[in-house]
Design a protein around this motif. Sequence first.
Motif, PDB file in Angstrom:
ATOM      1  N   ILE A  50       3.680   5.225  12.098  1.00  0.00           N
ATOM      2  CA  ILE A  50       4.819   4.560  11.446  1.00  0.00           C
ATOM      3  C   ILE A  50       4.566   3.125  11.522  1.00  0.00           C
ATOM      4  N   LYS A  51       4.413   2.739  12.755  1.00  0.00           N
ATOM      5  CA  LYS A  51       4.204   1.301  12.944  1.00  0.00           C
ATOM      6  C   LYS A  51       3.005   0.728  12.190  1.00  0.00           C
ATOM      7  N   SER A  52       1.907   1.549  12.159  1.00  0.00           N
ATOM      8  CA  SER A  52       0.690   1.251  11.595  1.00  0.00           C
ATOM      9  C   SER A  52       1.025   0.930  10.093  1.00  0.00           C
ATOM     10  N   MET A  53       1.610   1.929   9.445  1.00  0.00           N
ATOM     11  CA  MET A  53       1.778   1.813   8.028  1.00  0.00           C
ATOM     12  C   MET A  53       2.667   0.855   7.433  1.00  0.00           C
ATOM     13  N   ILE A  54       3.878   0.661   8.469  1.00  0.00           N
ATOM     14  CA  ILE A  54       4.628  -0.621   7.978  1.00  0.00           C
ATOM     15  C   ILE A  54       3.900  -2.079   8.156  1.00  0.00           C
ATOM     16  N   HIS A  55       2.971  -2.125   9.063  1.00  0.00           N
ATOM     17  CA  HIS A  55       2.087  -3.421   9.312  1.00  0.00           C
ATOM     18  C   HIS A  55       1.191  -3.486   8.197  1.00  0.00           C
ATOM     19  N   THR A  56       0.691  -2.579   8.126  1.00  0.00           N
ATOM     20  CA  THR A  56      -0.629  -2.865   7.028  1.00  0.00           C
ATOM     21  C   THR A  56      -0.071  -3.033   5.765  1.00  0.00           C
ATOM     22  N   THR A  57       0.851  -2.302   5.018  1.00  0.00           N
ATOM     23  CA  THR A  57       1.734  -2.270   3.765  1.00  0.00           C
ATOM     24  C   THR A  57       2.143  -3.719   3.776  1.00  0.00           C
ATOM     25  N   ALA A  58       2.939  -4.067   4.634  1.00  0.00           N
ATOM     26  CA  ALA A  58       3.397  -5.511   4.636  1.00  0.00           C
ATOM     27  C   ALA A  58       2.430  -6.522   4.292  1.00  0.00           C
ATOM     28  N   LEU A  59       1.395  -6.528   4.875  1.00  0.00           N
ATOM     29  CA  LEU A  59       0.468  -7.549   4.475  1.00  0.00           C
ATOM     30  C   LEU A  59      -0.103  -7.512   3.036  1.00  0.00           C
ATOM     31  N   CYS A  60       0.111  -6.393   2.279  1.00  0.00           N
ATOM     32  CA  CYS A  60      -0.155  -6.404   1.018  1.00  0.00           C
ATOM     33  C   CYS A  60       0.905  -6.295   0.106  1.00  0.00           C
ATOM     34  N   GLY A  61       2.094  -6.475   0.601  1.00  0.00           N
ATOM     35  CA  GLY A  61       3.200  -6.649  -0.161  1.00  0.00           C
ATOM     36  C   GLY A  61       3.625  -5.264  -0.981  1.00  0.00           C
ATOM     37  N   VAL A  62       3.301  -4.134  -0.433  1.00  0.00           N
ATOM     38  CA  VAL A  62       3.962  -2.686  -0.796  1.00  0.00           C
ATOM     39  C   VAL A  62       4.681  -1.855   0.025  1.00  0.00           C
ATOM     40  N   GLY A  63       5.192  -1.135  -0.584  1.00  0.00           N
ATOM     41  CA  GLY A  63       5.896   0.099   0.509  1.00  0.00           C
ATOM     42  C   GLY A  63       5.286   0.530   1.477  1.00  0.00           C
ATOM     43  N   PRO A  64       5.517   1.232   2.694  1.00  0.00           N
ATOM     44  CA  PRO A  64       4.776   1.796   3.498  1.00  0.00           C
ATOM     45  C   PRO A  64       4.273   2.973   3.204  1.00  0.00           C
ATOM     46  N   MET A  65       4.666   3.767   2.019  1.00  0.00           N
ATOM     47  CA  MET A  65       3.980   4.985   1.785  1.00  0.00           C
ATOM     48  C   MET A  65       2.774   4.882   0.944  1.00  0.00           C
ATOM     49  N   ALA A  66       2.712   3.699   0.832  1.00  0.00           N
ATOM     50  CA  ALA A  66       1.270   3.189  -0.012  1.00  0.00           C
ATOM     51  C   ALA A  66       0.155   3.473   0.699  1.00  0.00           C
ATOM     52  N   SER A  67       0.084   3.565   1.901  1.00  0.00           N
ATOM     53  CA  SER A  67      -0.860   3.675   2.982  1.00  0.00           C
ATOM     54  C   SER A  67      -0.829   5.268   3.701  1.00  0.00           C
ATOM     55  N   VAL A  68      -0.182   5.987   2.829  1.00  0.00           N
ATOM     56  CA  VAL A  68       0.003   7.245   3.852  1.00  0.00           C
ATOM     57  C   VAL A  68      -1.394   8.090   4.041  1.00  0.00           C
ATOM     58  N   ALA A  69      -1.908   8.346   2.892  1.00  0.00           N
ATOM     59  CA  ALA A  69      -2.894   9.133   2.812  1.00  0.00           C
ATOM     60  C   ALA A  69      -4.192   8.523   3.583  1.00  0.00           C
ATOM     61  N   GLY A  70      -4.172   6.893   3.687  1.00  0.00           N
ATOM     62  CA  GLY A  70      -5.165   6.336   4.471  1.00  0.00           C
ATOM     63  C   GLY A  70      -4.883   6.532   5.997  1.00  0.00           C
TER      64      GLY A  70
END
Length: 223
Positions: A87-107
């Motif tokens: 969860i923390k990884s999803m929050i961190h990486t999506t914040a860098l891209c300006g999108v919501g955390p679920m944008a990285s769920v598959a990755g």
Amino acid sequence: MIFPQTNKIEYKERKYRNLIEGKDLISFQVKEAESDLYIRANQELSFYTRQMLSNFRGQIESYIDSHHLFKSTLSPYSQDKKAPEIIKSMIHTTALCGVGPMASVAGAIAEFVGKELLNYSSEVIVENGGDIFIKSNKVRKVSIFAGSSPFSQRIILKIEAKENYIGVCTSSGMVGPSLSFGKADAVTVISDSVLLADAAATAVGNIVKTRKDVEQGLVYAQK
């Protein structure tokens, strides 16, 4: 259910997997709910993979149960020091891209499962709906699937052997179940982080609504 549904074309059979070449690795598939992993490794590891997939999905689903905004927000989510690592990884990486955390769920699923599988195999490839974790000791070629586009599977990426893993992620405004506000046939990003590649592909894909937006999307990707 983890993933939001859209009205895009969804290639449920994922026939592009039938085009994968190479006999040097063992191939197997593991499914749970929306997650459909195609994996290649030095040995058959479906038993362990199923446990890993269930574990990481469970962590995400449990977090969503107590943090509803995490699933629905399309904006960066505040970091939570008490959250599971995925969860923390999803929050961190999506914040860098300006999108919501679920944008990285598959990755996120691909990367966290892939890293665990490296305990059992020196080479691991995990494909999760167009988001790919690759740890290979030899050159691998990845073709870009873009649905009905005339360029679909005609663009080939050459992925060199690396000591560490790499992420190759594709977002489409026309194909697949993931949410996109753009109309790009395919946006592909390569990164040392599968989560970051997934989030960045989504962010760039959201920008490209017409041909005129392609340049703007490329500029954004270089930030």
